[in-house]
Design a protein around this motif. Sequence first.
Motif, PDB file in Angstrom:
ATOM      1  N   ILE A  48       0.868  -1.172   0.000  1.00 25.62           N
ATOM      2  CA  ILE A  48       0.000   0.000   0.000  1.00 25.62           C
ATOM      3  C   ILE A  48       0.902   1.219   0.000  1.00 25.62           C
ATOM      4  CG2 ILE A  48      -1.793   1.282   1.194  1.00 25.62           C
ATOM      5  CD1 ILE A  48      -2.822  -1.350   0.196  1.00 25.62           C
ATOM      6  N   LYS A  49       0.699   2.116  -0.978  1.00 26.59           N
ATOM      7  CA  LYS A  49       1.546   3.305  -1.088  1.00 26.59           C
ATOM      8  C   LYS A  49       0.697   4.566  -1.107  1.00 26.59           C
ATOM      9  CE  LYS A  49       5.609   1.524  -3.555  1.00 26.59           C
ATOM     10  NZ  LYS A  49       6.500   1.769  -4.722  1.00 26.59           N
ATOM     11  N   GLY A  50       1.237   5.622  -0.511  1.00 28.87           N
ATOM     12  CA  GLY A  50       0.551   6.906  -0.527  1.00 28.87           C
ATOM     13  C   GLY A  50       1.105   7.846   0.516  1.00 28.87           C
ATOM     14  N   GLN A  51       1.428   9.067   0.110  1.00 29.95           N
ATOM     15  CA  GLN A  51       1.869  10.103   1.024  1.00 29.95           C
ATOM     16  C   GLN A  51       0.633  10.798   1.617  1.00 29.95           C
ATOM     17  OE1 GLN A  51       5.308  10.814   1.657  1.00 29.95           O
ATOM     18  NE2 GLN A  51       5.501   8.855   0.581  1.00 29.95           N
ATOM     19  N   PRO A  52       0.803  11.529   2.724  1.00 24.18           N
ATOM     20  CA  PRO A  52      -0.320  12.290   3.280  1.00 24.18           C
ATOM     21  C   PRO A  52      -0.937  13.198   2.213  1.00 24.18           C
ATOM     22  CG  PRO A  52       1.516  12.293   4.817  1.00 24.18           C
ATOM     23  CD  PRO A  52       2.019  11.644   3.560  1.00 24.18           C
ATOM     24  N   GLY A  53      -2.260  13.167   2.112  1.00 25.31           N
ATOM     25  CA  GLY A  53      -2.939  13.977   1.108  1.00 25.31           C
ATOM     26  C   GLY A  53      -3.164  13.261  -0.207  1.00 25.31           C
ATOM     27  N   GLU A  54      -2.607  12.052  -0.369  1.00 24.53           N
ATOM     28  CA  GLU A  54      -2.790  11.268  -1.589  1.00 24.53           C
ATOM     29  C   GLU A  54      -3.777  10.127  -1.348  1.00 24.53           C
ATOM     30  OE1 GLU A  54       1.513  11.524  -3.892  1.00 24.53           O
ATOM     31  OE2 GLU A  54       1.183   9.913  -2.430  1.00 24.53           O
ATOM     32  N   ASP A  55      -4.503   9.742  -2.374  1.00 23.19           N
ATOM     33  CA  ASP A  55      -5.318   8.541  -2.300  1.00 23.19           C
ATOM     34  C   ASP A  55      -4.386   7.333  -2.351  1.00 23.19           C
ATOM     35  OD1 ASP A  55      -7.704   9.956  -2.269  1.00 23.19           O
ATOM     36  OD2 ASP A  55      -7.850  10.002  -4.455  1.00 23.19           O
ATOM     37  N   ALA A  56      -4.586   6.389  -1.454  1.00 21.55           N
ATOM     38  CA  ALA A  56      -3.715   5.219  -1.394  1.00 21.55           C
ATOM     39  C   ALA A  56      -3.915   4.333  -2.617  1.00 21.55           C
ATOM     40  CB  ALA A  56      -3.982   4.425  -0.117  1.00 21.55           C
TER      41      ALA A  56
END
Length: 394
Positions: A48-56
Amino acid sequence: MDHNLRFSTSSNTDQGSYKLLELPPELYKLLEESLSSEGGPSASSFYIKGQPGEDAVLCTQDKTYAIRSVSLSNSILVVTSPPDSDVSSESEDNSFPNIIIRDQLHEILELTQAIPKLHKLNTLLKGREYGEDEEDNDDGMNVEQVHDGSQDIRDFTYTDAQAMIQASEAELNRGLRERRILRINEILRPISSSYLNKIIQFILNTLAALSLDHDSVPVEKLCTTLADEHDVPRIVSVQVMGWFGSVSELEGRWKMEVDAVVREAGLGILKDAQDRSLDRDNLISTWKDLVGDKFASSVSLDLLAGNYLIAPAAPYSDHQVVKYFSISSLPVDPAQRFADLFLTRSKWKNEDIVPFLSDIAVNSKERDKMLLKYARATTNAEGVWYTSRAQYNG
């Protein structure tokens, strides 16, 4: 069979701890094969990837999937067998086994294959270009510190890209290759277009001068010549070979991909003249001279699809001019992409617009859905044409 259905003593803390993920058929098959492989589960992994503010997103080894929440009309209970500490001695009927309710789910997570978000590389690597004027170090390349004017920029590594780019490992590596990004000592540097064009010319000239077979080029001989005669570091030349063909480490040979090299040579000509239009015939002639007689037959504007616009030199003229117009400069959001395209041209032929949609659609089916959503199709004797469904003011 009858059971005693009971709430967990830790139901308050368990609430929201569980998510139900629906796997598409290809992922279910991959997981099933991994679990049933001889010797235990194989190395197949999901991330699972995603920075804060991004949809995972969920990534496998070679694909990226968008994660979307879908509400359920009926709740689903997550139940387990009870641990010893969760079994009440005051059960109403100890003759029936207990089942413990851990959580209630009101949604499932749905996976849909998505385009990897490689466009972030353009922003993250801005100001880090590697060019001809780099100062050499022991490895043939200065990678200790990148300078943008007077301001130092922290090195951006491959590990950073793995963490920050929402893409599978295979998609990330392909993205680095297609964007011509060098990887030296794990530090990423995009090679400047002008320097890459020179290296391509050096390679073509060396093959001709030494009468080398492009299907089986000795890697060390080419690297040594490029380093001695043109100061191209080996660490750079080997990666450039990998971008434009296949390198056999066992045999020490490079098989050049002719179309890829010819395409890059033509792209270099377009970029050099990006502020002006080129006469089509002059472009083709210059391009053929650049790649030499041996590869001149491979020259074709089709190789540059998604990087140029062609138009009549004057109204009602059969003479054509070509102008640099790259897909990489367009927005990644589909609505904005179509807005920019229709601001550039009010009317597009099907074969002309399709190359400029290749990086925002997983497949042709999704691309056709976008065309239906954002464009109107009309057909005449010349074929299918698209105009905008919305009006944009230039």
